[in-house]
Design a protein around this motif. Structure first.
Motif, PDB file in Angstrom:
ATOM      1  N   ALA A 153      38.927  53.780  36.143  1.00  0.00           N
ATOM      2  CA  ALA A 153      38.091  52.587  35.989  1.00  0.00           C
ATOM      3  C   ALA A 153      38.515  51.579  37.043  1.00  0.00           C
ATOM      4  O   ALA A 153      39.396  51.844  37.872  1.00  0.00           O
ATOM      5  CB  ALA A 153      38.217  52.009  34.573  1.00  0.00           C
ATOM      6  N   GLU A 154      37.884  50.431  37.025  1.00  0.00           N
ATOM      7  CA  GLU A 154      38.226  49.364  37.957  1.00  0.00           C
ATOM      8  C   GLU A 154      37.982  48.036  37.281  1.00  0.00           C
ATOM      9  O   GLU A 154      37.352  47.968  36.220  1.00  0.00           O
ATOM     10  CB  GLU A 154      37.397  49.484  39.234  1.00  0.00           C
ATOM     11  N   GLY A 155      38.490  46.975  37.871  1.00  0.00           N
ATOM     12  CA  GLY A 155      38.273  45.648  37.311  1.00  0.00           C
ATOM     13  C   GLY A 155      39.517  44.994  36.760  1.00  0.00           C
ATOM     14  O   GLY A 155      39.489  43.806  36.425  1.00  0.00           O
ATOM     15  N   ASP A 156      40.635  45.729  36.650  1.00  0.00           N
ATOM     16  CA  ASP A 156      41.892  45.146  36.176  1.00  0.00           C
ATOM     17  C   ASP A 156      42.779  44.927  37.395  1.00  0.00           C
ATOM     18  O   ASP A 156      43.587  45.787  37.773  1.00  0.00           O
ATOM     19  CB  ASP A 156      42.561  46.077  35.162  1.00  0.00           C
ATOM     20  N   PHE A 157      42.645  43.770  38.024  1.00  0.00           N
ATOM     21  CA  PHE A 157      43.318  43.467  39.285  1.00  0.00           C
ATOM     22  C   PHE A 157      44.837  43.526  39.120  1.00  0.00           C
ATOM     23  O   PHE A 157      45.551  44.087  39.965  1.00  0.00           O
ATOM     24  CB  PHE A 157      42.859  42.084  39.762  1.00  0.00           C
ATOM     25  N   TRP A 158      45.350  42.962  38.021  1.00  0.00           N
ATOM     26  CA  TRP A 158      46.805  42.941  37.847  1.00  0.00           C
ATOM     27  C   TRP A 158      47.348  44.361  37.647  1.00  0.00           C
ATOM     28  O   TRP A 158      48.384  44.710  38.210  1.00  0.00           O
ATOM     29  CB  TRP A 158      47.190  42.067  36.652  1.00  0.00           C
ATOM     30  N   LEU A 159      46.653  45.175  36.866  1.00  0.00           N
ATOM     31  CA  LEU A 159      47.086  46.559  36.669  1.00  0.00           C
ATOM     32  C   LEU A 159      47.064  47.316  37.996  1.00  0.00           C
ATOM     33  O   LEU A 159      47.972  48.107  38.270  1.00  0.00           O
ATOM     34  CB  LEU A 159      46.189  47.249  35.645  1.00  0.00           C
ATOM     35  N   ASP A 160      46.042  47.077  38.813  1.00  0.00           N
ATOM     36  CA  ASP A 160      46.002  47.715  40.139  1.00  0.00           C
ATOM     37  C   ASP A 160      47.259  47.385  40.932  1.00  0.00           C
ATOM     38  O   ASP A 160      47.866  48.269  41.560  1.00  0.00           O
ATOM     39  CB  ASP A 160      44.767  47.241  40.910  1.00  0.00           C
ATOM     40  N   ALA A 161      47.656  46.107  40.913  1.00  0.00           N
ATOM     41  CA  ALA A 161      48.843  45.704  41.671  1.00  0.00           C
ATOM     42  C   ALA A 161      50.112  46.312  41.091  1.00  0.00           C
ATOM     43  O   ALA A 161      51.006  46.748  41.834  1.00  0.00           O
ATOM     44  CB  ALA A 161      48.945  44.172  41.682  1.00  0.00           C
ATOM     45  N   TYR A 162      50.205  46.389  39.761  1.00  0.00           N
ATOM     46  CA  TYR A 162      51.405  46.928  39.116  1.00  0.00           C
ATOM     47  C   TYR A 162      51.594  48.408  39.441  1.00  0.00           C
ATOM     48  O   TYR A 162      52.691  48.845  39.807  1.00  0.00           O
ATOM     49  CB  TYR A 162      51.291  46.722  37.606  1.00  0.00           C
TER      50      TYR A 162
END
Length: 706
Positions: free
Chosen positions: A318-327
Motif C-alpha cells: 500500500a502507500e500513503g503512510d509517509f512515516w512508515l515509509d521512512a522507518y
C-alpha cells in the motif's frame, strides 16, 4: 473528396463508467485458483510427515530410463508422481497415480493442538486391506501425554474394520509424540508416529526485577523466577552491568516473542538485531545461530509489503503512510550499511518514494499537516544516503526548526544535518529537541500519532540519534535515567529505540570483576534461563557495585480475572440463527458464531489488536462469513471495516483503527471438531502502541461431545 480511403480503427472503452471514480477504493480480482488466499488461513502443523518430494534434474541413463528414489514415511493413500523431460529439441511431461498402502491401514486422529490438562481422545481406525487376517498386536505409547487403556491385541477379519478410542490427557508444554505400532499375524511391524503441540495460549505477563549487586555479593539465578507461572511456559533473561541499565536482553526477548506481524512490527523486531548480534547469540534467540539468514528473511518479508511506488503498507502492499515509509527505508539503509543483502531495486524505489514525498511536502506547523514528523524522518534517511538537498535541511532548521511537532522530528533533522557535516545546526536542533522533550509530561491522553510513538519512545530515539551524530549538547546521563526507570510492557517502537539507545551506549565500562559460575565473565553479560533448565547460574561481583536486571515472561498459573485498563471485552457464543448458547455440551460438528464486544472506558484514538485464542476442540470455519451478510451475523451489528484479520489454527486476530468511545463488535464462525474437555483462554484487546491499555475476558472450559 469522393476517392477511396483506408478505413481507420477506433477503440472506445466504457468499462470505467461502471466504477465509481470518487470511491477511491483499489480494485480486487475475485477469481483464479488462489482466491482462497484472501482468507489468510494459516495451516496447522501437520500431525504426520508430509509426502512432498522433489529430486531436481535427473540424468537419463543409456537405457532411456531416469531413476529416482524416495524414502516414504508411514503413509497410506495415493501418491501422484509427476515428471518433466526436456532436450534441445523438445519438452514432454507425464504423471501417474501410485497406490501406497500397508496390508493393514491404520488411520489415527488427534486434535491439532492441546493445552496442559486438556482431555480428548486418539481415534484409531484400522482396516484390513491385504495379507493374512486374524490376531493383531497393538501398542500405543506417548511422550508428554497420558494415555488411557489400550488393548494389547484384537481380531481383525478379511476386509474388516476396527475402531478404538484412546483417552488422551495433555501434560507438559512442548511438541509431544504418539507412536502407534501394529503387528500383523505374519509378524510385520507397521508404525505410525504422530506429533501434537501442547501449548499455552493464554496472554503472557512480563515481570521485570532490578537489583543492585554490591561488591562482594553473590546472586543465584534459578527456577525461583518462574514461581506462579504455568510449568514450561516461562523464559527469563538476566543482564549485568551496562546492558542491565536499559534491560537490553529483556527487550530483545520481548520483541522476539511479539505475536503479531505488521510491517512496523517486523521492522522493529529486525532492526535491533543489526547491532545486538552477540547478545542474540548468547540468548539463543530463534535464528540467532545464523543472523545473516534471519535478517535476510526479515528483509524479504518486509519487502513483500512494498508497493510499486516504493511505499509500504502496514498489512500489505500500500502507500500513503509517509512515516512508515521512512522507518522501513531507515532499516533497509542500516541493514545495507551493516553488510546485509538488500535488493538494490527495492532500496532505490524506497528512496525515490521518500524523495518524491519530500519534494511535494506541504508547508506545516505544530498542528498543521502532521507537524513535519514524517518529513524530518525522510530527510534523515535521505541525508544518510547522500540524497537530500542541503539547502532543504538548512531551510527547515533555520525557518521551521521550532515548528516540528515532536522532539524526535527535531532530532532527526539534526541527525540529517550532522550527516552533511553541519554540526552547528545539528547541535541547535538537538538542543531544541531536548528542550521540547523536557516540556512534555508522560502520556495520558490516548491520541493518534502518525509516527506510532510515545514520549518515552521519543526520549529513547533522541538519545540514540544524538550519540550517533556525535552531539554533546544533551545531558546523556539524564536521558538514560529517564528511559531506564520505565516499567511495564513496552510497545515495539519503545522497545526498539530503547535497544538502539543501549547499543549507542554499550561501550561504557561496568562489567569488570564479574564472575559467572566461578569463571570470569566473557562476552555479553547476559544469561537466559528456560523453564526446563535445572542448573542455576551463580553470579559473583568482585568489582565495583553494579546493576542486575531480571525479566521473566510466562503465563500465570492462575488465570487473571476479567478486567482491563482502558477497555472491557466480552465474548459470547451464538447459533447460526443468532440464539445465545453455552459451551458445557457442544456436539461435535456444531457451527457457532463467536461475538467479541469491545467497550472503551473513554474517548481514544488507537490501533487496536483483538485476539481470541481458540480452545483445542474448535477450528475457525469459513472466515469469509465474517462479512458475508448472512442474516444471523447482520443482526448482531458487527464491525466489518477492519485493518487486517488473521484466522490462525489456534486464534482469531483482528487489527482495527478506532477514533471514538463507541462499543464495537467483531465475529467469526467456529466448528467443534474434537470431542473432549478443553481449556478456553481469555480473549484480549490492546492498544498496540500503548500496551498498558488493554482488556481481557475470563478464561473458561469447553466440553465437546460425540
Amino acid at each position: 473528396y469522393f476517392g477511396q480511403r483506408r478505413l481507420g480503427v477506433g477503440i472506445r472503452d466504457i468499462y470505467g463508467r461502471l466504477i465509481d471514480g470518487l470511491n477511491g477504493a483499489m480494485g480486487e480480482v475475485r477469481s483464479g485458483g488462489d482466491a482462497g488466499a484472501q482468507a489468510r488461513l494459516e495451516a496447522p502443523p501437520p500431525t504426520e510427515e508430509l509426502v512432498a518430494y522433489f529430486t531436481g534434474p535427473v540424468k537419463v541413463g543409456a537405457d532411456g530410463y531416469a531413476r529416482a528414489t524416495f524414502d516414504l514415511p508411514s503413509f497410506n493413500g495415493t501418491v501422484k508422481v509427476m515428471a518433466v523431460a526436456w532436450s534441445k529439441t523438445g519438452v514432454g511431461q507425464a504423471s501417474a497415480d501410485v497406490l501406497v498402502r500397508d496390508p493393514v491401514v491404520v488411520t489415527a486422529s488427534l486434535p491439532r493442538f492441546m493445552s496442559p490438562g486438556d482431555e480428548s481422545r486418539l481415534l484409531l481406525e484400522i482396516v484390513h486391506a491385504t495379507g493374512p487376517s486374524g490376531r493383531m498386536g497393538l501398542d500405543v505409547v506417548a511422550d508428554g501425554l497420558t494415555l488411557g487403556a489400550v488393548p494389547s491385541g484384537f481380531d481383525l477379519g478379511d476386509q474388516a474394520k476396527a475402531v478404538f478410542e484412546v483417552p488422551v490427557t495433555a501434560g507438559a508444554v512442548g511438541l509431544q509424540t504418539v507412536e502407534v505400532t501394529l503387528t500383523t499375524p505374519d509378524g510385520k511391524l507397521l508404525k505410525k508416529t504422530l506429533t501434537i503441540p501442547v501449548q499455552v495460549n493464554d496472554p503472557e505477563v512480563a515481570r521485570v526485577t532490578r537489583l543492585d549487586l554490591a561488591s562482594g555479593q553473590t546472586l543465584t539465578f534459578d527456577q525461583a523466577v518462574f514461581t506462579g507461572l504455568v510449568e514450561g511456559s516461562g523464559k527469563a533473561t538476566m543482564a549485568i552491568g551496562p546492558l542491565a541499565r536499559l534491560n537490553a536482553p529483556g527487550l530483545l526477548a520481548s520483541l522476539d516473542r511479539y505475536p503479531y506481524g505488521c510491517t512496523e512490527q517486523m521492522t522493529s523486531r529486525a532492526l535491533p538485531l543489526l547491532y545486538f548480534d552477540e547478545v542474540a547469540r548468547v540468548m539463543d534467540l530463534e535464528g540467532a545461530d545464523n543472523l545473516q539468514q534471519r535478517i535476510d528473511e526479515a528483509v524479504v518479508e518486509i519487502l513483500a509489503n512494498q508497493s510499486s511506488t516504493g511505499g509500504f503498507g502496514l498489512w500489505g502492499p500500500a502507500e500513503g503512510d509517509f512515516w512508515l515509509d521512512a522507518y522501513v527505508t531507515d532499516f533497509l539503509s542500516r541493514a545495507k550499511a551493516q553488510g546485509y543483502a538488500v535488493p538494490e531495486l527495492a532500496l532505490r524505489n524506497a528512496l525515490s518514494n521518500l524523495r518524491n514525498q519530500v519534494n511535494y511536502a506541504p508547508d506545516f506547523s505544530d498542528d498543521v499537516n502532521g507537524g513535519g514528523e514524517a518529513l524530518a524522518y525522510a530527510l534523515m534517511v535521505l541525508a544518510r544516503e547522500g540524497a537530500a538537498a542541503i539547502g532543504d535541511l538548512r531551510y527547515y532548521a533555520d525557518v521551521k526548526g521550532a515548528e516540528f511537532r515532536t522532539p524526535l522530528a527535531q532530532a532527526q533533522l539534526g541527525a540529517a544535518l550532522a550527516s552533511y557535516g553541519d554540526q552547528i545546526r545539528a547541535d541547535a536542533m538537538f538542543a531544541k529537541a531536548g528542550a521540547k522533550l523536557n516540556t512534555l509530561a508522560p502520556d495520558t491522553a490516548q491520541i493518534w500519532r502518525v509516527d506510532y510513538g510515545t514520549t518515552y519512545r521519543d526520549a529513547a530515539a533522541l538519545l540514540t540519534l544524538a550519540v550517533e551524530a556525535g552531539s554533546t549538547v544533551l545531558d546523556r546521563e539524564a536521558l538514560t535515567d529517564r528511559i531506564a526507570v520505565q516499567g511495564g510492557t513496552l510497545s515495539t517502537q519503545e522497545a526498539t529505540w530503547a535497544l538502539m539507545a543501549a547499543s549507542a551506549l554499550i561501550d561504557r565500562p561496568g562489567g569488570e570483576g564479574i564472575s559467572i559460575d566461578g569463571k570470569p565473565a566473557e562476552g555479553p553479560l547476559v544469561r537466559v534461563l528456560d523453564a526446563g533448565a535445572v542448573t542455576p547460574v551463580v553470579v559473583k561481583n568482585d568489582g565495583a557495585d553494579t546493576t542486575v536486571t531480571i525479566t521473566t515472561y510466562g503465563v500465570p498459573s492462575a488465570p487473571e480475572p476479567a478486567g482491563g485498563n482502558g477497555y472491557a471485552i466480552t465474548r459470547s457464543y451464538h447459533t447460526m440463527t443468532g440464539e445465545p448458547v453455552t459451551l458445557d455440551a457442544v456436539a461435535a460438528g456444531t457451527r457457532l458464531v463467536v461475538v467479541l464486544e469491545v467497550t472503551p472506558f473513554g474517548y481514544g484514538e488507537a490501533r487496536l489488536m483483538v485476539s481470541d485464542p481458540l480452545p483445542a476442540g474448535f477450528e475457525i470455519d469459513n472466515p469469509n462469513l465474517m462479512s458475508s451478510g448472512s442474516e444471523a451475523l447482520s443482526e448482531l451489528g458487527l464491525e466489518t471495516e477492519v485493518a487486517h484479520s488473521e484466522f490462525r489454527q489456534d486464534r482469531f486476530l483482528t487489527a482495527i483503527d478506532r477514533y471514538s468511545n463507541e462499543t464495537f463488535r467483531l465475529a467469526y464462525v467456529v466448528r467443534a471438531i474434537s470431542p473432549g474437555t478443553f481449556h478456553q483462554p481469555a480473549a484480549s484487546v490492546e492498544d498496540m502502541y500503548r500496551p498498558d491499555l488493554t482488556g481481557r475476558t475470563d478464561a473458561g472450559t469447553v466440553t465437546i461431545s460425540e
